[in-house]
Enzyme design. Structure first.
Site: not given
Length: 302
Positions: A120, A124, A134, A136-138, A172, A202
């Site tokens: 991960s 910043h 950001h 991440n791979t798993r 992209h 929200h």
């Protein structure tokens, strides 16, 4: 049927014929790759960080942790003049999900057994003109015997403070090129999944400008799937490091910084309210410091 439902349906039908030695080899290959990618990302980011100053060399500080239920990981954090805070964490954990949590995980419904390894990255930046990012791979294995399931997940997304069409386009395009090598449907499907996932209901707004996101990734060809996962990590590092190099010397003022801190507030809201990785880490006994690594060093709300 959307792409998430399609992948879940395919995963449910998965039949594992690999022997224990074959599974152990896959575990080693995956966990070794995440370590290798961690090292490459840290080295690249350190080079960028130290190109900005002739002062004392700044580097990642590492901290290992052990999980009480099995496994552990390494937290790598760097704070400097380019990267205000960047974390590159790896972990390999195993054990048994809680009865409440196992119902949500394919293959774990009966006995809750799991093994998971991954990386991960959350960055910043000090300069508001450099986007936060950001990735991440798993790789996950759940269940036992004929109920065993294996799959990959991951992706990457970009969060500019201001409108930056060039950064968005490069980010992209690299992911699209990566996806198109394997299947022309991957990029549009995974981009849409990302847009829907990294969204704050929200606030009625997206967290950033997206990227790709996927889970339950399984195509009955582990070697090909693993190659794709490796290319996702490489695509992220290639695009994001170029974006940083092109922007970290851009001048900024106090108003730019205020806008950055407010945007970070949205980042915090998403990660604390909706992020599945945070939920997974906390509910499986992960290291709290590692799980909350994604939070920025300073933030503001109106």
């Amino acid at each position: 049927m959307n792409i998430k439902s399609e992948m879940l349906e395919k995963l449910k039908k998965q039949k594992i014929f690999d022997g224990s030695q074959e599974i152990e080899l896959k575990k080693k290959l995956a966990s070794d790759w995440f370590i290798s990618l961690r090292n490459e990302i840290c080295e690249t980011f350190e080079t960028i960080e130290n190109s900005s100053s002739n002062d004392k060399k700044i580097s990642f500080q590492r901290k290992e942790w052990k999980r009480e239920g099995g496994g552990g990981g390494t937290i790598s954090i760097m704070k400097g003049n380019v990267f205000e805070k960047v974390g590159v964490n790896i972990s390999t954990v195993h054990g048994v999900f809680s009865k409440q949590f196992r119902e949500q995980i394919p293959g774990a419904e009966k006995n809750g057994k799991f093994w998971a390894s991954g990386i991960s990255v959350v960055s910043h930046m000090l300069n508001p003109h450099v986007p936060a990012a950001h990735m991440n791979t798993r790789f996950l294995i759940t269940g036992d015997g004929k109920n065993k399931k294996i799959w990959f997940g991951g992706g990457g997304d970009l969060t500019p403070i201001f409108d930056d069409k060039d950064a968005k386009g490069l980010f992209h395009q690299k992911f699209k090129d990566c996806c198109d090598k394997y299947d022309l449907s991957y990029y549009p499907d995974f981009k849409k999944w990302c847009d829907e996932y990294f969204y704050l209901p929200h606030r009625n707004e997206a967290r950033g400008v997206g990227g790709i996101f996927f889970d339950y990734f399984y195509n009955d060809n582990w070697d090909k799937d693993f190659a794709f996962i490796k290319d996702v990590g490489k695509a992220f590092l290639s695009s994001y490091s170029q974006i940083i190099k092109n922007r970290f010397l851009t001048r900024f003022n106090d108003e730019d910084r205020k806008a950055q801190l407010i945007k970070r507030g949205r980042y915090v809201e998403f990660n604390l309210l909706y992020d599945r990785g945070r939920i997974f880490g906390l509910k499986t006994g992960g290291n709290t410091e590692a799980v909350l690594m994604s939070l920025p060093p300073s933030v503001s709300w109106k």
